[in-house]
Design a protein around this motif. Sequence first.
Motif, PDB file in Angstrom:
ATOM      1  N   ALA A 116      25.950   8.602  12.895  1.00  0.00           N
ATOM      2  CA  ALA A 116      27.464   8.223  12.731  1.00  0.00           C
ATOM      3  C   ALA A 116      28.103   8.092  11.348  1.00  0.00           C
ATOM      4  CB  ALA A 116      27.917   7.471  13.874  1.00  0.00           C
ATOM      5  N   GLY A 117      27.116   7.565  10.390  1.00  0.00           N
ATOM      6  CA  GLY A 117      27.711   6.904   9.412  1.00  0.00           C
ATOM      7  C   GLY A 117      28.180   5.772   9.192  1.00  0.00           C
ATOM      8  N   PHE A 118      27.874   4.963  10.198  1.00  0.00           N
ATOM      9  CA  PHE A 118      28.467   3.389   9.883  1.00  0.00           C
ATOM     10  C   PHE A 118      27.528   2.437   9.326  1.00  0.00           C
ATOM     11  CE2 PHE A 118      30.770   5.060  13.633  1.00  0.00           C
ATOM     12  CZ  PHE A 118      32.018   5.135  12.973  1.00  0.00           C
ATOM     13  N   VAL A 119      26.224   2.945   8.874  1.00  0.00           N
ATOM     14  CA  VAL A 119      25.211   1.641   8.520  1.00  0.00           C
ATOM     15  C   VAL A 119      25.511   1.357   7.101  1.00  0.00           C
ATOM     16  CG1 VAL A 119      22.833   1.459   8.133  1.00  0.00           C
ATOM     17  CG2 VAL A 119      23.625   2.322  10.212  1.00  0.00           C
ATOM     18  N   PHE A 120      25.477   2.262   6.258  1.00  0.00           N
ATOM     19  CA  PHE A 120      25.792   2.175   4.852  1.00  0.00           C
ATOM     20  C   PHE A 120      27.172   2.380   4.202  1.00  0.00           C
ATOM     21  CE2 PHE A 120      21.303   3.214   5.488  1.00  0.00           C
ATOM     22  CZ  PHE A 120      20.908   1.888   5.002  1.00  0.00           C
ATOM     23  N   ARG A 121      28.146   2.170   4.981  1.00  0.00           N
ATOM     24  CA  ARG A 121      29.425   2.440   4.639  1.00  0.00           C
ATOM     25  C   ARG A 121      29.984   1.420   3.662  1.00  0.00           C
ATOM     26  NH1 ARG A 121      34.476   3.303   8.913  1.00  0.00           N
ATOM     27  NH2 ARG A 121      35.913   4.130   7.297  1.00  0.00           N
ATOM     28  N   GLU A 122      30.907   1.655   2.996  1.00  0.00           N
ATOM     29  CA  GLU A 122      31.654   0.811   1.904  1.00  0.00           C
ATOM     30  C   GLU A 122      32.364  -0.218   2.638  1.00  0.00           C
ATOM     31  OE1 GLU A 122      35.050   1.057  -1.694  1.00  0.00           O
ATOM     32  OE2 GLU A 122      34.409   2.772  -0.395  1.00  0.00           O
TER      33      GLU A 122
END
Length: 74
Positions: A10-16
């Motif tokens: 989902a793209g939430f682990v390495f988010r800014e």
Amino acid sequence: MFRTTVPRMAGFVFRENRVPYYQRLFQKHDGKRQWWKTERSGYVMYPYLISVYGLGAASMYAMIRVVLGHKTWI
């Protein structure tokens, strides 16, 4: 295995981290109201303002017609 792959997909682990940016933005004393500070504020505020003032004007028009005796129903 399923619990670790779903958040990564989902793209939430390495988010800014945007918290410092928004903290600086909302604590800046630039004379703008809080709800107008972001660049996407207009997408929420303009439909809201149109609906509030539009419904207010339509209600006032209907009330004036009723007071003046122009009831078209009944």
